[in-house]
Design a protein around this motif. Structure first.
Motif, PDB file in Angstrom:
ATOM      1  N   HIS A 264      -9.807  -0.398  -3.959  1.00  0.00           N
ATOM      2  CA  HIS A 264      -8.911  -1.786  -4.363  1.00  0.00           C
ATOM      3  C   HIS A 264      -9.869  -2.900  -4.522  1.00  0.00           C
ATOM      4  O   HIS A 264      -9.683  -3.710  -5.413  1.00  0.00           O
ATOM      5  CB  HIS A 264      -7.830  -2.129  -3.184  1.00  0.00           C
ATOM      6  CG  HIS A 264      -7.321  -3.288  -3.184  1.00  0.00           C
ATOM      7  ND1 HIS A 264      -6.036  -3.240  -4.044  1.00  0.00           N
ATOM      8  CD2 HIS A 264      -7.628  -4.634  -2.967  1.00  0.00           C
ATOM      9  CE1 HIS A 264      -5.697  -4.519  -4.219  1.00  0.00           C
ATOM     10  NE2 HIS A 264      -6.518  -5.411  -3.735  1.00  0.00           N
ATOM     11  N   HIS A 313      -2.300  -0.181   1.185  1.00  0.00           N
ATOM     12  CA  HIS A 313      -1.037  -0.599   0.453  1.00  0.00           C
ATOM     13  C   HIS A 313      -1.032   0.653  -0.633  1.00  0.00           C
ATOM     14  O   HIS A 313       0.067   0.763  -1.359  1.00  0.00           O
ATOM     15  CB  HIS A 313      -0.974  -1.627  -0.182  1.00  0.00           C
ATOM     16  CG  HIS A 313      -1.994  -2.248  -1.116  1.00  0.00           C
ATOM     17  ND1 HIS A 313      -2.484  -3.639  -1.409  1.00  0.00           N
ATOM     18  CD2 HIS A 313      -2.605  -1.511  -1.986  1.00  0.00           C
ATOM     19  CE1 HIS A 313      -3.292  -3.465  -2.062  1.00  0.00           C
ATOM     20  NE2 HIS A 313      -3.484  -2.383  -2.607  1.00  0.00           N
ATOM     21  N   HIS A 314      -2.037   1.455  -0.658  1.00  0.00           N
ATOM     22  CA  HIS A 314      -1.912   2.607  -1.439  1.00  0.00           C
ATOM     23  C   HIS A 314      -1.616   3.988  -0.829  1.00  0.00           C
ATOM     24  O   HIS A 314      -1.355   4.786  -1.409  1.00  0.00           O
ATOM     25  CB  HIS A 314      -3.416   2.792  -2.231  1.00  0.00           C
ATOM     26  CG  HIS A 314      -3.839   1.876  -3.027  1.00  0.00           C
ATOM     27  ND1 HIS A 314      -3.520   1.736  -4.431  1.00  0.00           N
ATOM     28  CD2 HIS A 314      -4.578   0.785  -2.800  1.00  0.00           C
ATOM     29  CE1 HIS A 314      -3.885   0.619  -5.176  1.00  0.00           C
ATOM     30  NE2 HIS A 314      -4.618   0.014  -3.908  1.00  0.00           N
TER      31      HIS A 314
HETATM   32 CU   LIG Z   1      -4.846  -1.979  -4.019  1.00  0.00          CU
END
Ligand SMILES: [Cu+2]
Lengths: 565, 233
Positions: A264, A313-314
């Motif tokens: 990220h 959030h993945h």
């Molecule tokens: Cu991300």
């Protein structure tokens, strides 16, 4: 001395002359390039190598779009298609986007912008390029001998146990390439801390420098995590150590945590330098200081720091607890705040600016729109409920392409056009450069906007065949990709053309502010004739030095300084 | 600037203005490199914590297969190597020439000591590894769980994956450090470093101490969790 120190004046002052001595002719021969420690030449080395990988990654993208013209999987076998999209992503992300701006423009400009002769560790800088070349060659080797089919995310246990492709080779290639990132990051941080010219205080730094400072932090603190992760995958494949394979008691979700802890923030490695470029372009072509300089500077740091805390959030759909999901969702919303601060401040800078519609400015304006769409759709994906619907669909694909292509590559190309006169001493302006910006903007939207709809309607990513009702949107997307490819190829022609036939640029063809524009284009081997002293604020247009009667006097080094060798 | 016209002082790279700037840059760079290393090992430690929580019994059972005495003795050996490293750095900083030795020889004395203790550590590690092979405790190579009375005996294989992975990476860092020292020794004898210009020696010292500190964490995490649990239960 020649008149090269003159600031080019459209009101009839003499045409600038090409400087006689500069970094490009300071020494000759292949060896002088392959063993150079000059940050400007290392920029060129990187520029050539990443352009190659951009083209290669682009060819893979073209193959993907070609397969998806028809609903049936008629061009590739499913296995081949897996390799094609995997290689597209790996080449583009690790060998183009991550080094793109930092390794080229960052290398070239950071010493120039802060008034230094070079980066803090010139040899390390060269080593970073060699690490890149070694890592890239290994990956190329894997590519020609069969490729990888795991997706660029290398999810376990598929990558550790089931994939029969060159996962280990590519993992080692990316591992070695990681050194290149880390070396660049360390170099930039130390350079920004220790190499600033007298008077160049932290709040006089161009915003390009602030965004590279933030980027370098991520490079130094994030890259080692992907390194150990891929190493563990390698150990599992080579020695049968059961870190991630559930059959051996391992935890595949652990891999996802480790992978996204880097990957990220890696998105910010790609986008933050672009944001720095956009700040420079917008300031130069509105002829205004960036609105809320300190907010923009600190928002880069905010993005870098909060960006490390949102990886979960993945994993909304990977057995992560709801509480963890809530926290990661909240933090994802939070990281959008500093990004929004930037967009608002750029817009405020445009307001009542005397806007000059040059090619770099077109790219910058394109960036603003596309990045905003990419960012807002990212927020949609960051909400727990919507993500369940859109996870692993083309909505995600469209979202991150708006950030990484519409944002990062627009910024990169804008920066290349903006600094081309400084790097080469030649101008590339006019119809074709404008055309490239336009084609890219139109082609990009045509390629990726239909993918938002596709994803929303339920088209999953990474499939080579699909139901008939999706065909219209896929054909639109492929048509857009064709336009986009044309737009990307154009600069390759006219930029090379300008090397020989372009008009001589002069020190400051855009009449921009900043130390880098006070030296010759291309700069001399040691950048400045004498150590510059900074007595002006960032983006100070028309400082006394520029519009006084002695306009022909350069800001620094009025006296021809003795040779610095 | 007038200093530019003057010849650049020996030992000061062309792009630095002062020795102080060069020194500060080199240390900042070294500390950043160490931050990077912390994140690298941090990933492995995160994996360790994950499995320590997932399979507490198996991790303890795995740990009990390790020889605490040998591990503790090796920790001591590594601390000795840090001590000799400190001597090398001190020699460079102070520029000492006592006993009629050149300063370079004093630096080399420290480095040779560090190489000596480092080698002992690695040799002990070699025999420790060999013993694991003999007892079928090497993951992926005919691993046989050492105990069967716990919840998830197969998970002891994860403990040994972590053991070999983490101590292996640590040992690799030592080997790299020792290779660098072998290059440093002839340079030191030639008088490359002196009182004003020894950033490399100090920076390398930081690296070596960092590698020691990694072991200071590895030793309790891998060797001692079995012992302490035995005592408290
Ligand atoms: Cu991300």
């Amino acid at each position: 001395m020649s008149t090269t120190n003159q600031i080019q004046n459209p009101d009839g002052s003499p045409e600038p002359e090409f400087p006689k001595e500069h970094y490009l002719n300071a020494s000759h021969g292949l060896k002088s390039w392959l063993l150079t420690t000059d940050h400007k030449r290392i920029c060129i080395l990187y520029l050539v190598s990443i352009s190659f990988f951009f083209a290669l990654g682009g060819i893979y993208a073209g193959l993907i779009r070609l397969e998806l013209v028809t609903p049936a999987g008629d061009l590739f076998q499913p296995d081949t298609y897996n390799r094609v999209f995997t290689m597209h992503a790996i080449l583009m992300i690790f060998f183009f986007l991550i080094p793109s701006i930092p390794a080229t423009l960052g290398n070239f400009l950071i010493p120039l912008m802060i008034g230094a002769k070079d980066v803090a560790f010139p040899k390390l800088n060269l080593a970073s390029w060699y690490m890149y070349v070694i890592g890239a060659s290994l990956t190329l080797f894997a590519l020609v001998t069969g490729g990888v089919d795991t997706g660029w995310t290398f999810y376990t246990p598929f990558s550790t146990t089931y994939s029969n492709t060159f996962v280990t080779t590519v993992a080692i290639g990316i591992f070695i390439n990681g050194f290149s990132s880390i070396f660049t990051g360390v170099n930039f941080l130390v350079t920004i801390h220790r190499m600033r010219a007298p008077g160049m205080t932290w709040f006089r730094l161009p915003l390009f420098i602030w965004s590279h400072y933030a980027t370098s932090l991520i490079m130094v603190l994030g890259t080692p995590v992907i390194a150990i992760t891929l190493l563990l995958v390698g150990f599992e494949r080579m020695f049968g150590f059961g870190f991630f394979d559930p059959a051996l008691g391992g935890d595949p979700v652990l891999f996802q945590h480790l992978f996204w802890f880097y990957s990220h923030p890696a998105v910010y490695i790609m986008i933050l330098p672009s944001m720095g470029v956009i700040s420079e372009i917008i300031a130069a072509f509105t002829r205004k200081a960036i609105f809320g300089y300190k907010f923009v500077a600190f928002s880069s740091m905010g993005i870098a720091i909060i960006g490390f805390l949102v990886w979960g959030h993945h994993l909304f759909l990977s057995s992560q607890s709801v509480w963890a999901g809530l926290i990661f969702s909240f933090l994802t919303m939070l990281v959008a705040v500093p990004s929004a601060v930037k967009v608002f401040n750029w817009s405020a800078t445009l307001y009542k600016g005397s806007i000059d519609y040059t090619t770099p400015m077109f790219y910058a304006l394109g960036f603003l729109g596309l990045f905003t769409i990419g960012g807002l759709t990212g927020l949609m994906l960051g909400t727990l409920g919507l993500d369940i619907h859109m996870h692993d669909t083309y909505f995600v694909v469209a979202h991150f392409h708006y950030i990484m292509v519409g944002g990062a590559i627009m910024g990169y190309l804008g920066g290349v056009h903006f600094y081309w006169p400084k790097i080469t001493g030649r101008l590339a302006r006019g119809f074709w450069p404008h055309m490239s910006a336009l084609l890219i903007f139109v082609g990009f939207n045509l390629t990726f906007f239909p993918q938002f709809i596709l994803g929303y309607l339920g088209m999953p990513r990474r499939y080579h065949a699909y139901p008939d009702e999706f065909q219209v949107l896929h054909v639109l997307s492929t048509a857009g990709a064709t336009v986009l490819a044309l737009g990307y190829m154009l600069p390759g022609f006219y930029l090379l053309w300008s090397l020989k036939y372009g008009k001589v640029a002069g020190n400051n063809p855009w009449k921009a502010a900043g130390l880098e524009w006070t030296t010759t284009s291309p700069p001399s081997l040691h950048n400045f004739e004498s150590m510059p002293v900074v007595d002006f604020e960032p983006y100070e247009f028309y400082p006394p030095q520029y519009d006084s009667a002695e306009a022909a006097e350069p800001v620094t080094g009025a006296e021809p300084a003795p040779s610095t060798t | 600037m007038s200093s530019e016209a003057a010849a650049h002082p020996k030992g000061l790279a062309h792009h630095f203005e002062t020795f102080e700037q060069q020194k500060e840059s080199s240390f900042l760079g070294m500390w950043l490199f160490i931050c990077q290393e912390v994140m690298f090992f941090g990933g492995a430690f995160a994996a360790y914590v994950n499995y320590r929580v997932m399979y507490p019994d198996a991790m303890i059972a795995g740990s009990q297969q390790l020889n605490v005495t040998i591990g503790a003795a090796n920790t001591l050996v590594l601390l000795c190597s840090s001590f000799t490293m400190v001597y090398a750095v001190w020699a460079a900083q102070s520029g000492t020439t006592k006993w009629g030795w050149s300063n370079g020889r004093h630096i080399v004395l420290g480095l040779v000591g560090t190489l000596f203790f480092g080698s002992i550590f690695l040799i002990v590690k070699y025999f420790e590894y060999g013993e694991k092979f003999a007892h079928h405790l090497v993951p992926g190579h005919g691993f046989v769980p050492p105990v069967t009375s716990i919840d998830n005996p197969a998970a002891t294989e994860i403990f040994f994956s972590l053991y070999f992975g983490m101590t292996g990476l640590h040992a690799l860092h030592m080997v790299v450090g020792m290779a660098i020292m072998l290059v440093m020794i002839p340079l030191a004898l030639k008088g490359k470093w002196d009182r004003n210009n020894h950033n490399f020696v100090e920076g390398f010292g930081l690296y070596w101490h960092f590698v020691d500190i990694v072991w200071i964490f590895l030793f309790p995490f891998l060797y001692l969790i079995g012992e302490s649990v035995q005592k408290f239960t």
